[in-house]
Design a protein around this motif. Sequence first.
Motif, PDB file in Angstrom:
ATOM      1  N   SER A   1       0.847  -1.203   0.000  1.00 21.13           N
ATOM      2  CA  SER A   1       0.000   0.000   0.000  1.00 21.13           C
ATOM      3  C   SER A   1       0.881   1.251   0.000  1.00 21.13           C
ATOM      4  N   GLU A   2       0.295   2.376  -0.410  1.00 17.51           N
ATOM      5  CA  GLU A   2       1.067   3.627  -0.400  1.00 17.51           C
ATOM      6  C   GLU A   2       1.494   3.983   1.013  1.00 17.51           C
ATOM      7  N   GLU A   3       0.649   3.646   1.971  1.00 22.69           N
ATOM      8  CA  GLU A   3       0.936   3.949   3.379  1.00 22.69           C
ATOM      9  C   GLU A   3       2.149   3.141   3.877  1.00 22.69           C
ATOM     10  N   ASP A   4       2.135   1.832   3.592  1.00 23.74           N
ATOM     11  CA  ASP A   4       3.261   0.988   4.021  1.00 23.74           C
ATOM     12  C   ASP A   4       4.535   1.345   3.254  1.00 23.74           C
ATOM     13  N   PHE A   5       4.359   1.692   1.983  1.00 21.21           N
ATOM     14  CA  PHE A   5       5.519   2.016   1.158  1.00 21.21           C
ATOM     15  C   PHE A   5       6.244   3.256   1.677  1.00 21.21           C
ATOM     16  N   ALA A   6       5.482   4.199   2.230  1.00 26.73           N
ATOM     17  CA  ALA A   6       6.095   5.413   2.788  1.00 26.73           C
ATOM     18  C   ALA A   6       7.059   5.052   3.921  1.00 26.73           C
ATOM     19  N   LYS A   7       6.716   3.983   4.645  1.00 23.71           N
ATOM     20  CA  LYS A   7       7.568   3.551   5.761  1.00 23.71           C
ATOM     21  C   LYS A   7       8.664   2.583   5.312  1.00 23.71           C
ATOM     22  N   GLU A   8       8.383   1.836   4.229  1.00 27.15           N
ATOM     23  CA  GLU A   8       9.323   0.810   3.760  1.00 27.15           C
ATOM     24  C   GLU A   8       9.624   0.987   2.270  1.00 27.15           C
ATOM     25  N   PRO A   9      10.436   1.992   1.950  1.00 28.17           N
ATOM     26  CA  PRO A   9      10.665   2.344   0.542  1.00 28.17           C
ATOM     27  C   PRO A   9      11.470   1.304  -0.245  1.00 28.17           C
ATOM     28  N   HIS A  10      11.974   0.269   0.460  1.00 31.21           N
ATOM     29  CA  HIS A  10      12.675  -0.794  -0.269  1.00 31.21           C
ATOM     30  C   HIS A  10      11.685  -1.774  -0.900  1.00 31.21           C
ATOM     31  N   ARG A  11      10.377  -1.595  -0.636  1.00 29.03           N
ATOM     32  CA  ARG A  11       9.378  -2.478  -1.272  1.00 29.03           C
ATOM     33  C   ARG A  11       8.985  -1.868  -2.621  1.00 29.03           C
ATOM     34  N   ASN A  12       9.985  -1.777  -3.478  1.00 29.32           N
ATOM     35  CA  ASN A  12       9.838  -1.087  -4.763  1.00 29.32           C
ATOM     36  C   ASN A  12       9.922  -2.084  -5.924  1.00 29.32           C
ATOM     37  N   ARG A  13       9.816  -1.562  -7.120  1.00 30.50           N
ATOM     38  CA  ARG A  13       9.855  -2.435  -8.312  1.00 30.50           C
ATOM     39  C   ARG A  13      11.154  -3.237  -8.383  1.00 30.50           C
ATOM     40  N   LEU A  14      12.245  -2.600  -7.978  1.00 31.78           N
ATOM     41  CA  LEU A  14      13.530  -3.300  -8.035  1.00 31.78           C
ATOM     42  C   LEU A  14      13.530  -4.524  -7.121  1.00 31.78           C
ATOM     43  N   ALA A  15      12.809  -4.446  -6.007  1.00 34.70           N
ATOM     44  CA  ALA A  15      12.714  -5.585  -5.092  1.00 34.70           C
ATOM     45  C   ALA A  15      12.010  -6.759  -5.770  1.00 34.70           C
ATOM     46  N   ILE A  16      10.993  -6.450  -6.593  1.00 30.79           N
ATOM     47  CA  ILE A  16      10.306  -7.514  -7.348  1.00 30.79           C
ATOM     48  C   ILE A  16      11.291  -8.149  -8.329  1.00 30.79           C
ATOM     49  N   LEU A  17      12.040  -7.320  -9.025  1.00 33.89           N
ATOM     50  CA  LEU A  17      13.022  -7.854  -9.986  1.00 33.89           C
ATOM     51  C   LEU A  17      14.016  -8.783  -9.288  1.00 33.89           C
ATOM     52  N   MET A  18      14.525  -8.341  -8.152  1.00 35.20           N
ATOM     53  CA  MET A  18      15.522  -9.152  -7.445  1.00 35.20           C
ATOM     54  C   MET A  18      14.896 -10.421  -6.879  1.00 35.20           C
ATOM     55  N   SER A  19      13.671 -10.314  -6.402  1.00 33.28           N
ATOM     56  CA  SER A  19      12.988 -11.486  -5.861  1.00 33.28           C
ATOM     57  C   SER A  19      12.768 -12.526  -6.963  1.00 33.28           C
ATOM     58  N   ARG A  20      12.341 -12.089  -8.126  1.00 31.02           N
ATOM     59  CA  ARG A  20      12.097 -13.014  -9.226  1.00 31.02           C
ATOM     60  C   ARG A  20      13.405 -13.574  -9.800  1.00 31.02           C
ATOM     61  N   THR A  21      14.472 -12.800  -9.721  1.00 32.51           N
ATOM     62  CA  THR A  21      15.791 -13.313 -10.137  1.00 32.51           C
ATOM     63  C   THR A  21      16.193 -14.458  -9.205  1.00 32.51           C
ATOM     64  N   GLY A  22      15.970 -14.265  -7.909  1.00 34.17           N
ATOM     65  CA  GLY A  22      16.278 -15.322  -6.930  1.00 34.17           C
ATOM     66  C   GLY A  22      15.396 -16.546  -7.125  1.00 34.17           C
ATOM     67  N   HIS A  23      14.138 -16.310  -7.421  1.00 37.77           N
ATOM     68  CA  HIS A  23      13.198 -17.413  -7.673  1.00 37.77           C
ATOM     69  C   HIS A  23      13.652 -18.239  -8.883  1.00 37.77           C
ATOM     70  N   LEU A  24      14.110 -17.541  -9.886  1.00 37.43           N
ATOM     71  CA  LEU A  24      14.587 -18.200 -11.112  1.00 37.43           C
ATOM     72  C   LEU A  24      15.825 -19.044 -10.832  1.00 37.43           C
ATOM     73  N   SER A  25      16.800 -18.479 -10.135  1.00 42.76           N
ATOM     74  CA  SER A  25      18.037 -19.226  -9.880  1.00 42.76           C
ATOM     75  C   SER A  25      17.757 -20.420  -8.962  1.00 42.76           C
ATOM     76  N   TYR A  26      16.812 -20.264  -8.049  1.00 39.95           N
ATOM     77  CA  TYR A  26      16.390 -21.358  -7.168  1.00 39.95           C
ATOM     78  C   TYR A  26      15.949 -22.561  -8.007  1.00 39.95           C
ATOM     79  N   HIS A  27      15.091 -22.321  -8.994  1.00 47.36           N
ATOM     80  CA  HIS A  27      14.591 -23.437  -9.807  1.00 47.36           C
ATOM     81  C   HIS A  27      15.620 -23.919 -10.840  1.00 47.36           C
TER      82      HIS A  27
END
Lengths: 162, 162
Positions: A127-153
């Motif tokens: 949410s915009e409210e949570d994002f204001a407190k946790e700005p690392h929950r950004n698009r780049l975090a999705i990219l890195m998470s999916r990169t890790g998911h890919l290497s895992y498999h």
Amino acid sequence: MTDTSQQIFVTTALKSWDVWTARAGKLFDSLSDEQMQAEIAPGKNRAYYLLGHLVAVDDAMIPQLRLGEPSYGHLRGPFIDSADKAVADPISIGELRQAWKIVHEKLNVHFEQLSPAEWLERHATVSEEDFAKEPHRNRLAILMSRTGHLSYHIGQLMLISK
Amino acid sequence: MTDTSQQIFVTTALKSWDVWTARAGKLFDSLSDEQMQAEIAPGKNRAYYLLGHLVAVDDAMIPQLRLGEPSYGHLRGPFIDSADKAVADPISIGELRQAWKIVHEKLNVHFEQLSPAEWLERHATVSEEDFAKEPHRNRLAILMSRTGHLSYHIGQLMLISK
């Protein structure tokens, strides 16, 4: 620091994504349709299922990154919500190989267009409210998470005895 | 963009590292010493070997990031240069579990001290000349590469039948 260094951060993350997607693409290309139907280890997922799973998960990045609609939303049911062999195979191996290419080409077009500032914008599941407190929950975090998911498999797929 | 956004780039990458190291630590803690000696799948590496491999590879980040000397350089031979079961086990499972903790605690102390600008400095295996042309070959690239390496092997360890 300059705008150039902002771009270097993004490029570094994209290079990592590129390495793993290239490795996965090469690995799937090296497997025959028959090998794709074999379990990666006794009682474990088939390579066919993992390819479908990776297509469905990576395709879902489009809405998660707030960039539009997924192309293969109908693959979520059989390849994310269901375990391997729980439902009938919903798509042929040939179509799935094609879907892999289409999903990653589309993603890469989007990725090239995003500016560093846009990469730091929030992703869709915070949410915009949570994002204001946790700005690392950004698009780049999705990219890195999916990169890790890919290497895992990929690690699992590498166990296939050829 | 501000200095704050530079820090967000770094924090995002470190959060990904934290997720995977925590997952690995939890996974190894959940395996008994007996399970550590079992192969993850027939004819494949033992969990013991993969723990040693991850300790040796992650410990080697210290010199690769130009932050000092490795703590467990003697584990490189048996766990990186040699395949599983090629040489006698060089360290007990208990000592290896301890080494995992020490290596990651040391790394995290370093990681907290590096500024965003320092993360974008070159890593040890690229020359200054090449780095001038390819600025993405920086310390952050090493962090992301090792995060991917870790998730790759966690995927394999998850195949262990408990």
